[in-house]
Write a protein that holds these residues in place. Structure first.
Motif, PDB file in Angstrom:
ATOM      1  N   ASP A  68       0.831  -1.207   0.000  1.00 47.57           N
ATOM      2  CA  ASP A  68       0.000   0.000   0.000  1.00 47.57           C
ATOM      3  C   ASP A  68       0.862   1.253   0.000  1.00 47.57           C
ATOM      4  N   ARG A  72       1.024   4.105  -2.947  1.00 47.51           N
ATOM      5  CA  ARG A  72       0.782   5.495  -2.563  1.00 47.51           C
ATOM      6  C   ARG A  72       1.938   6.386  -3.015  1.00 47.51           C
ATOM      7  N   ALA A 225      -9.802   5.470  -3.443  1.00 53.99           N
ATOM      8  CA  ALA A 225      -8.464   5.779  -2.921  1.00 53.99           C
ATOM      9  C   ALA A 225      -7.416   5.846  -4.019  1.00 53.99           C
ATOM     10  N   GLN A 226      -7.710   5.277  -5.183  1.00 55.36           N
ATOM     11  CA  GLN A 226      -6.760   5.281  -6.288  1.00 55.36           C
ATOM     12  C   GLN A 226      -7.038   6.381  -7.314  1.00 55.36           C
TER      13      GLN A 226
END
Length: 265
Positions: A68, A72, A225-226
């Motif tokens: 993750d 990010r 979130a992407q």
């Protein structure tokens, strides 16, 4: 109509969600599969010793968190990552005697999600009949060898002129260098190349930075979130992959009546 002097000479494709159909994937489960195999546990055995299960699942959580963080960093600073680097960050010993067994189990987990769309072969064959080179540029932590095994399994590797994977370069999409390297790999200048992908930030904004045209394949349910805020619009939309043929033919202004699909040839 695209201005004269900018014929399309290469089409470069995103992989996941573009050349492969979009799938919902239980991301934490991939690492539980890996970690339990490393610990010598049967992945779905309800009678696993609780202490060993807890240790394995703790490792899985560390790997998931490392992955993750890697993705990010890619979204925020365009830094690339590899599977080996993620495992190392999580404290995995690559010399562990069950490491390769665990990697094989991890790949088996992903196998149902890697199948190439059935339209890819006729699409690539048609583009090559049009004297257009075919490339791939993918944001991935997986190796070139693994991706090529997938293309070979699905019978399309021999149709691929060049491929670039972020795991082997210094950046991820949408960094301009990724697209420049992909264009260099296919041997075509950016202004004569088209990128096809399913994400506005990575696959539309990215290629536009270097003068490429960009086609959106709007089939993927990108997790919130992407998604990165971006003001970008595709030059065209392909509602199925084979639409790319008509888009490119239109941009190349095939007014000679020839059939890009090669019917009757």
């Amino acid at each position: 109509m695209i201005a004269a002097g900018r014929p399309v000479q290469a089409v470069i494709f995103d992989w996941g969600g573009t050349l492969t159909p979009w799938h919902e994937v239980d991301v934490p489960q991939q690492w539980r599969v890996y970690a339990r195999t490393v610990h010598g546990l049967a992945v779905d055995d309800p009678n696993m010793p609780l202490d060993e299960l807890a240790e394995a699942d703790s490792l899985a959580l560390r790997i998931h968190e490392a992955e993750d963080r890697a993705w990010r960093r890619g979204r925020e600073s365009h830094q690339s990552a590899s599977l080996a680097a993620i495992l190392a960050e999580a404290g995995v010993d690559p010399e562990h005697d069950r490491h390769h067994l665990a990697l094989a189990a991890y790949q088996r987990f992903w196998e149902p999600h890697t199948h190439t769309d059935p339209q890819v072969r006729p699409l690539w064959e048609t583009l090559q009949r049009m004297d257009i080179r075919v490339g791939v540029l993918s944001n991935t932590i997986w190796s070139r060898a693994y991706h090529r095994e997938v293309f070979a399994r699905d019978g399309v590797l021999e149709l691929l002129d060049a491929d670039v994977y972020s795991s082997e370069i210094h950046v991820v999409k949408p960094h301009p260098d990724a697209f420049r390297l992909a264009c260099e790999a296919v041997g075509v200048a950016p202004e004569h190349s088209v990128y096809v992908g399913d994400r506005l930030f990575e696959d539309i904004h990215g290629p536009h930075q270097v003068g490429m045209r960009a086609v959106l394949v709007p089939h993927s349910d990108i997790p919130a979130a992407q998604r990165m805020p971006v003001d970008a619009a595709p030059d065209a939309v392909a509602h199925q992959l084979l639409d790319v043929v008509d888009i490119v033919a239109r941009w190349n202004d095939r007014t000679d009546g020839s059939d890009p699909y090669g019917a009757g040839a």
